[in-house]
Motif scaffolding. Structure first.
Motif, mmCIF file in Angstrom:
data_model
loop_
_atom_site.group_PDB
_atom_site.id
_atom_site.type_symbol
_atom_site.label_atom_id
_atom_site.label_comp_id
_atom_site.label_asym_id
_atom_site.label_seq_id
_atom_site.Cartn_x
_atom_site.Cartn_y
_atom_site.Cartn_z
ATOM 1 N N ARG A 1 51.043 22.358 49.602
ATOM 2 C CA ARG A 1 51.682 21.838 48.624
ATOM 3 C C ARG A 1 50.622 20.735 47.979
ATOM 4 O O ARG A 1 50.490 20.649 46.785
ATOM 5 C CB ARG A 1 53.123 20.908 48.810
ATOM 6 N N HIS B 1 54.661 17.565 42.816
ATOM 7 C CA HIS B 1 54.383 18.089 43.875
ATOM 8 C C HIS B 1 53.763 16.934 45.100
ATOM 9 O O HIS B 1 54.189 17.058 46.478
ATOM 10 C CB HIS B 1 53.096 19.141 43.791
ATOM 11 N N GLU C 1 55.651 27.587 52.504
ATOM 12 C CA GLU C 1 55.724 26.221 52.108
ATOM 13 C C GLU C 1 55.373 25.332 52.953
ATOM 14 O O GLU C 1 56.110 24.853 53.773
ATOM 15 C CB GLU C 1 57.416 26.308 51.632
#
Length: 240
Positions: free
Chosen positions: A84, A103, A79
């Motif tokens: 992202r 996002h 992550e």
């Protein structure tokens, strides 16, 4: 083999529409499937550096969600900020604006990053869904940065101001993108805006500039901006 030919035809037609290639190519692609596609790829698309991208594009046409799933898995595994952003960009690319917005906003929570790019992409996504208040809110967080000046984000900001009836501010920001040999679609929108606010002389000057510039465009740009040039020529004829 049948599905490969369909995929090639799909990619060629997709590329043709996206780049506004002359319509007669569609007959060659459809009626001479293999030979027509090969001729189109060789003459309109292909070079060695593009080979990997063409393969990827064909895969995405056959299964447009594959890229999204791969990026979602990548984000789940790691992550990171960039993962992202990549996923948000992919959602924006397939016009899934709500997921793209979600996002980008999540990415913006990481204040350790230079969030200029994410903010401009978020503004772009909001523009696609006509969320003018959010365009203004986010544009005002970056409008003092040098990269914002004379950018598409400034154009979106100006259009949002226009829609919210902030005419003077809109005019200032829209005129910022009136740069010769660029921003053809945006300058057409600026000309239409100037007509709306009764500044016909300035609007005509912009239309004439775009028309004159179109006479010296490369073949690629003529294909890319074909519809814009047609609209400009139509407006000029209506005014004469």
């Amino acid at each position: 083999m049948y599905y490969l030919i369909l995929a090639l035809q799909g990619y060629c037609i997709y590329h043709m529409v996206k780049n506004r290639t002359p319509y007669y190519w569609v007959f060659l692609i459809l009626f001479l499937p293999v030979i027509g596609c090969i001729i189109y790829l060789v003459t309109q698309v292909y070079n060695k550096r593009d080979a990997e991208k063409i393969t990827s594009d064909i895969t995405n046409i056959i299964n447009p969600t594959k890229k999204i799933k791969d990026l979602e898995n990548k984000l789940a595994f790691s992550e990171t900020y960039q993962n992202r952003i990549d996923l948000a960009d992919a959602f924006l690319e397939i016009k899934d604006y709500n997921n793209a917005i979600s996002h980008y906003k999540e990415a913006l929570k990481d204040t350790s990053q230079n969030n200029f790019y994410a903010t401009t992409q978020l503004i772009n996504a909001y523009f696609r869904i006509d969320d003018f208040e959010n365009i203004i809110a986010y544009a005002e967080t970056i409008k003092h940065q040098s990269e914002f000046k004379k950018s598409k984000s400034q154009f979106y900001y100006g259009m949002a101001l226009k829609h919210l009836n902030k005419i003077e501010e809109a005019e200032i920001n829209l005129k910022a993108i009136d740069i010769r040999y660029s921003f053809y679609e945006e300058r057409l929108a600026l000309a239409k805006f100037l007509f709306d606010i009764k500044k016909e002389t300035e609007a005509k000057e912009i239309l004439n500039e775009i028309y004159n510039e179109s006479r010296h465009m490369t073949k690629t740009n003529k294909r890319l901006y074909k519809s814009t040039i047609i609209d400009v020529e139509k407006l000029i004829k209506e005014l004469n």
